[in-house]
Write a protein that holds these residues in place. Structure first.
Motif, mmCIF file in Angstrom:
data_model
loop_
_atom_site.group_PDB
_atom_site.id
_atom_site.type_symbol
_atom_site.label_atom_id
_atom_site.label_comp_id
_atom_site.label_asym_id
_atom_site.label_seq_id
_atom_site.Cartn_x
_atom_site.Cartn_y
_atom_site.Cartn_z
ATOM 1 N N GLN A 72 -19.476 49.468 -40.566
ATOM 2 C CA GLN A 72 -20.023 49.882 -39.270
ATOM 3 C C GLN A 72 -19.511 51.275 -38.952
ATOM 4 O O GLN A 72 -18.309 51.511 -38.895
ATOM 5 C CB GLN A 72 -19.608 48.898 -38.172
ATOM 6 C CG GLN A 72 -20.080 49.318 -36.788
ATOM 7 C CD GLN A 72 -19.911 48.216 -35.768
ATOM 8 O OE1 GLN A 72 -20.258 47.060 -36.018
ATOM 9 N NE2 GLN A 72 -19.376 48.551 -34.600
ATOM 10 N N THR A 73 -20.432 52.206 -38.705
ATOM 11 C CA THR A 73 -20.042 53.596 -38.472
ATOM 12 C C THR A 73 -19.987 53.960 -36.999
ATOM 13 O O THR A 73 -19.533 55.054 -36.658
ATOM 14 C CB THR A 73 -21.020 54.552 -39.181
ATOM 15 O OG1 THR A 73 -22.336 54.376 -38.636
ATOM 16 C CG2 THR A 73 -21.053 54.277 -40.679
ATOM 17 N N TYR A 74 -20.438 53.089 -36.111
ATOM 18 C CA TYR A 74 -20.359 53.348 -34.679
ATOM 19 C C TYR A 74 -19.165 52.600 -34.099
ATOM 20 O O TYR A 74 -18.754 51.564 -34.627
ATOM 21 C CB TYR A 74 -21.641 52.894 -33.978
ATOM 22 C CG TYR A 74 -22.791 53.877 -34.083
ATOM 23 C CD1 TYR A 74 -23.259 54.296 -35.328
ATOM 24 C CD2 TYR A 74 -23.426 54.368 -32.953
ATOM 25 C CE1 TYR A 74 -24.308 55.184 -35.435
ATOM 26 C CE2 TYR A 74 -24.488 55.252 -33.053
ATOM 27 C CZ TYR A 74 -24.919 55.663 -34.289
ATOM 28 O OH TYR A 74 -25.961 56.546 -34.399
ATOM 29 N N PRO A 86 -23.558 59.003 -35.106
ATOM 30 C CA PRO A 86 -22.262 58.352 -34.871
ATOM 31 C C PRO A 86 -21.232 59.349 -34.387
ATOM 32 O O PRO A 86 -21.194 60.491 -34.838
ATOM 33 C CB PRO A 86 -21.897 57.804 -36.256
ATOM 34 C CG PRO A 86 -22.654 58.659 -37.215
ATOM 35 C CD PRO A 86 -23.933 59.020 -36.516
ATOM 36 N N THR A 96 -17.303 59.031 -38.534
ATOM 37 C CA THR A 96 -17.544 58.156 -39.678
ATOM 38 C C THR A 96 -16.345 58.209 -40.608
ATOM 39 O O THR A 96 -16.074 59.240 -41.196
ATOM 40 C CB THR A 96 -18.802 58.582 -40.450
ATOM 41 O OG1 THR A 96 -19.907 58.589 -39.559
ATOM 42 C CG2 THR A 96 -19.082 57.620 -41.586
ATOM 43 N N SER A 118 -29.455 56.044 -38.570
ATOM 44 C CA SER A 118 -28.576 57.173 -38.253
ATOM 45 C C SER A 118 -27.108 56.847 -38.482
ATOM 46 O O SER A 118 -26.248 57.330 -37.752
ATOM 47 C CB SER A 118 -28.786 57.584 -36.794
ATOM 48 O OG SER A 118 -28.525 56.481 -35.930
ATOM 49 N N ALA A 119 -26.798 56.047 -39.501
ATOM 50 C CA ALA A 119 -25.411 55.626 -39.713
ATOM 51 C C ALA A 119 -24.484 56.803 -39.958
ATOM 52 O O ALA A 119 -23.339 56.809 -39.490
ATOM 53 C CB ALA A 119 -25.337 54.641 -40.880
ATOM 54 N N VAL A 144 -27.999 53.493 -46.758
ATOM 55 C CA VAL A 144 -27.725 54.072 -45.444
ATOM 56 C C VAL A 144 -28.857 53.676 -44.502
ATOM 57 O O VAL A 144 -30.020 54.003 -44.755
ATOM 58 C CB VAL A 144 -27.595 55.606 -45.521
ATOM 59 C CG1 VAL A 144 -27.307 56.176 -44.137
ATOM 60 C CG2 VAL A 144 -26.501 55.997 -46.501
ATOM 61 N N PHE A 148 -30.412 45.410 -37.528
ATOM 62 C CA PHE A 148 -29.423 45.717 -38.560
ATOM 63 C C PHE A 148 -28.973 44.444 -39.275
ATOM 64 O O PHE A 148 -28.772 44.445 -40.493
ATOM 65 C CB PHE A 148 -28.224 46.435 -37.937
ATOM 66 C CG PHE A 148 -28.580 47.732 -37.281
ATOM 67 C CD1 PHE A 148 -28.912 48.839 -38.045
ATOM 68 C CD2 PHE A 148 -28.599 47.853 -35.903
ATOM 69 C CE1 PHE A 148 -29.245 50.044 -37.449
ATOM 70 C CE2 PHE A 148 -28.930 49.049 -35.292
ATOM 71 C CZ PHE A 148 -29.261 50.147 -36.066
ATOM 72 N N LEU A 181 -23.952 51.424 -45.196
ATOM 73 C CA LEU A 181 -23.485 52.159 -44.017
ATOM 74 C C LEU A 181 -24.496 51.936 -42.909
ATOM 75 O O LEU A 181 -25.664 52.314 -43.037
ATOM 76 C CB LEU A 181 -23.334 53.646 -44.332
ATOM 77 C CG LEU A 181 -22.396 54.002 -45.495
ATOM 78 C CD1 LEU A 181 -22.316 55.510 -45.663
ATOM 79 C CD2 LEU A 181 -21.017 53.415 -45.279
ATOM 80 N N SER A 182 -24.046 51.295 -41.836
ATOM 81 C CA SER A 182 -24.959 50.904 -40.759
ATOM 82 C C SER A 182 -24.318 51.227 -39.419
ATOM 83 O O SER A 182 -23.095 51.092 -39.263
ATOM 84 C CB SER A 182 -25.250 49.398 -40.854
ATOM 85 O OG SER A 182 -26.095 48.969 -39.808
ATOM 86 N N PRO A 183 -25.109 51.672 -38.433
ATOM 87 C CA PRO A 183 -24.511 51.930 -37.110
ATOM 88 C C PRO A 183 -23.719 50.740 -36.586
ATOM 89 O O PRO A 183 -22.613 50.890 -36.084
ATOM 90 C CB PRO A 183 -25.729 52.245 -36.234
ATOM 91 C CG PRO A 183 -26.721 52.825 -37.195
ATOM 92 C CD PRO A 183 -26.541 52.050 -38.470
#
Length: 765
Positions: free
Chosen positions: A44-46, A59, A62, A78-79, A75, A22, A13-15
């Motif tokens: 991608q969580t953003y 984010p 999510t 801040s994902a 993680v 990243f 789980l990455s921004p």
């Protein structure tokens, strides 16, 4: 992978899923699990459409993509928020955190050696004579807080008391916020420091550019050191001195710990990856040099040239710590270089062309940084001088203070250039010294070839990326809904599986909302895929909970990227793409992020076009109805006019509430008024009544307004517009509204002049 070993699905789980930070963490993860056959799903969580300068702390939302299929989760920063972490942990899924901490999560944390890297940067600036050293950054991320603490501790260790004004706070880790800080300082009190340590390279670049634009000279007026070792820092002027945290090694360490947790081993606490200080012109150095830091410790004093050469190589090769296959590692590379020097120093034998070609290829495989050659040249020249000194002192037989390579191990020099026994006569020291010099030149040429091949490959990759983006953008601009869903817009060179899934709980763009525990119930419908297997094609049109996406049949091998298809306030679904990790982007964005945003734009465009077509059809239908109504009304008006003309009667219609009265053309003619005469009030009738009959007319109208049941039927005299006196017969009825209030009075006026009274009454009846 050997039989009996299980293949795991590793979730990340990455921004965002690309870029020098990243992307490199992801690259390290993928590189570590590839030999064992594990799969990586990077989510991608953003949103896909964030501006380059925007990067919120948390984010906006999510989606719990693929969480139902993962054996473990990494993680990154801040994902996700802590509530999401707690849900993952409650499901029993092993977790490893990268550069982030959660108070209620018992998970190992992996970070680069922020303390050692920052300490090296501050001490290097102190060595340049600086005492007023500032810190630039946003203290919102765990990594940055650690770097700031190390900065304070290092100043204190050197007897320097930091001042509050030396802390240059930024709103985030990007260029724009640091540029704003620099502009405020220059426009205000000026810089209270002579040097600055920046929390990130992007902060450092934005800060430095504004200072230079305002006329300051770097490093004379302000020395700057960044943190990240991004390629963007090597392209600015002066080139940015920086700390390399080796983000790919952070990823390698994180996934190794996660695999241990998956297998049931107890793993906790904080784990550090090494950092390296890379000096450049922005700190006051005249060239680029790397000082290796192992676990934050500086290089040992009295290191030989050969050891120093190894430290530089380790710092400048991205693949120095990677598992690149048999013989394709830093140790083998070092042994190969050492072998050719020893052959020259001991036997006067320069390396063969095959050996040099092998050395060039292994250099390329180790992924040299753009400045690797610049840093390797002086280190290699020192190695040359060390071997020449050994030749002069008669020590060439043992080499550069190291043992020969073990039997069975071969490196780039295994094809030739090694020591040879049984030579009838050893060459002179002068010949061997010349051979060492020639070997150094040949090795430099080979290193140059390897580094150049890497740069050319990066240029080719960039050109292909630009071409792909251009083709994709044009195709999506012209694609209809069917083509978008069939993924015909994918670049021609993309061969890995790609899948588009859209939310089924909304027919079009919906407001992006933060998922809550119930959000896992959201459903995706697979609308298109390029995967060709029978299982994959059978999934098109199927719906599934978001936690089950993407299914294995659509994932392919290696890394699968899952990116939100979002733009502005639109959230359409998810795009899953199998492919390689982009580690060369200067920002945190990558091509898959761009693809997803463009798909959202295309879907928005299709939705608007569909809506416009519906509106156009509705307007056309309404216009047809209006035209028919106008024709009906016109026919009715013409029919009424004809009846009035035939009956020789004048009609009138009084809107009691507004006081407006409509008088027909025949009524106007009866009283001697032209057709276009402006008459809209009731006084046009009552004002022409003969004075002797006014009271009777007023009483009759009052009775109607008061609610009389019988219609008005009254004969009276009326004075026409030309002054003649005439007898008229007026009949009218009153209409009430839904509330029972008298709303309208509709009447007919007839000229009965000349008729006897008895006949007039009969006509009136």
């Amino acid at each position: 992978m050997l039989g009996g070993k299980r293949r795991y699905v590793i979730g990340v789980l990455s921004p965002v899923v690309g870029g020098y930070y990243f992307g490199r963490v992801l690259a390290g993860i993928a590189r570590t699990v590839r030999p064992e056959g594990h799969r990586v799903v990077a989510v991608q969580t953003y949103p896909a459409d964030l501006e380059r300068a925007q990067f919120p702390d948390r984010p906006p939302g999510t989606a719990a993509v693929s969480l139902g299929r993962l054996d473990g989760v990494i993680v990154i920063t801040s994902a996700v928020d802590e509530a999401a972490l707690l849900r993952i942990e409650a499901d029993g899924t092993p977790v490893v955190l990268v550069s982030e901490r959660a108070a209620d999560i018992d998970a190992p944390v992996v970070t680069p050696d922020n303390e050692g890297g920052t300490r090296a940067a501050v001490e290097h600036l102190i060595a340049h004579g600086h005492r007023e050293i500032g810190f630039l950054g946003s203290l919102r991320q765990a990594d940055i807080v650690e770097r700031h603490a190390a900065y304070l501790a290092t100043l204190a260790a050197h007897g320097i008391a930091p001042r509050p004004e030396w802390l240059y706070r930024t709103s985030d880790n990007q260029e724009a916020s640091a540029a704003a800080v620099a502009r405020a300082l220059v426009a205000g009190p000026g810089l209270p420091t002579t040097a600055t340590v920046a929390a990130t390279d992007r902060n450092a670049i934005g800060f430095s550019r504004v200072l230079r634009a305002e006329g300051l000279s770097l490093p004379r007026d302000q020395a700057v050191v960044g943190f990240d070792h991004s390629e963007a820092g090597s392209r600015v002027r002066p080139r940015l001195a920086t700390v390399d945290p080796h983000h790919d090694q952070v990823g390698e360490l994180a996934v190794s710990l996660l695999l241990s947790r998956i297998r049931g081993e107890r793993v906790a606490g904080q784990h550090l990856s090494r950092s390296t200080l890379v000096t450049r012109e922005s700190c006051g150095c005249l060239d680029a040099r790397a000082g290796a830091l192992l676990e934050g410790l500086p290089a040992q004093e009295g290191s030989t040239a050969w050891r120093r050469f190894g430290e530089v190589a380790r710092a400048t090769f991205d693949g120095a710590e990677a598992r690149l296959g048999t013989g394709a590692d830093l140790e083998s590379w070092m042994r190969g270089v050492q072998r050719v020097f020893r052959g020259a120093a001991a036997l006067g034998q320069p390396p063969t062309q095959a050996t040099l070609a092998s050395l060039a290829e292994s250099t390329r495989v180790l992924r040299p940084h753009p400045e690797a050659l610049e840093q390797l040249i002086p280190a290699l020249r020192a190695v040359e001088e060390e071997f020449r000194e050994q030749v002069r002192n008669g020590q060439a037989a043992t080499g550069a203070g190291t043992e020969p390579a073990p039997s069975g191990r071969s490196g780039p020099g295994s094809g030739g250039g090694g020591t040879t026994t049984g030579a009838p006569r050893a060459p002179s020291r002068a010949a061997r010294a010349r051979a060492v010099t020639r070997t150094a030149t040949d090795v430099l040429v080979a290193l140059s070839a390897g580094c150049t091949q890497t740069l050319l490959a990066r240029s080719g990759q960039l050109e292909r990326t630009i071409t792909d983006q251009y083709e994709l953008d044009l195709d999506l601009l012209h694609a209809d809904g069917r083509a978008i869903r069939a993924l015909t817009w994918l670049p021609r060179g993309h061969r890995s599986p790609a899948t588009l899934a859209l939310w089924t709980d909304a027919e079009g763009p919906v407001d992006r909302a933060v998922d809550d525990p119930a959000a896992g119930a959201r459903t995706l419908e697979i609308v298109g895929t390029t995967a060709t297997s029978r299982q994959a094609t059978a999934l098109v049109g199927k719906r599934m909970p978001v936690g089950r996406f993407p299914p294995p049949a659509l994932s392919g091998d290696g890394v699968v990227f899952v990116v939100p298809v979002t733009f502005g306030q639109s959230d359409w679904g998810m795009l899953a793409i199998a492919g390689g990790v982009d580690t060369r982007a200067t920002s945190s964005r990558d091509k898959y992020d761009h693809w997803a945003a463009m798909v959202a734009v295309a879907l928005d465009r299709e939705d608007r076009l569909t809506s416009l077509q519906r509106q156009r059809a509705a307007l056309a239908e309404a216009a047809d109805r209006e035209r028919a109504l106008v024709l009906d009304l016109r026919t009715e008006v013409e029919r009424s006019a004809l009846v009035q003309d035939v009956a020789l009667e004048g009609t009138w219609d009084w809107d009691i509430a507004s006081g407006q009265v409509f008088y027909s053309r025949t009524w106007r003619a009866l009283v001697g008024l032209p057709d276009d005469a402006p008459c809209t009030g009731i006084e046009e009738w009552t004002g022409r009544v003969h004075p002797d009959d006014v009271r009777a007319v007023q009483i009759a109208i009052a009775r109607q307004l008061a609610g009389a049941a019988d219609p008005l039927d009254l004969e009276h005299r009326l004075v026409a517009a030309d002054g003649r006196e005439m007898w008229v017969r007026c009949r009218a009825t009153t209409v009430t509204d839904d509330a029972g209030v008298r709303a309208r009075m509709i009447g007919v006026l007839m000229d009965v002049t000349g008729m006897p009274a008895r006949e007039r009454r009969g006509v009136a009846r």
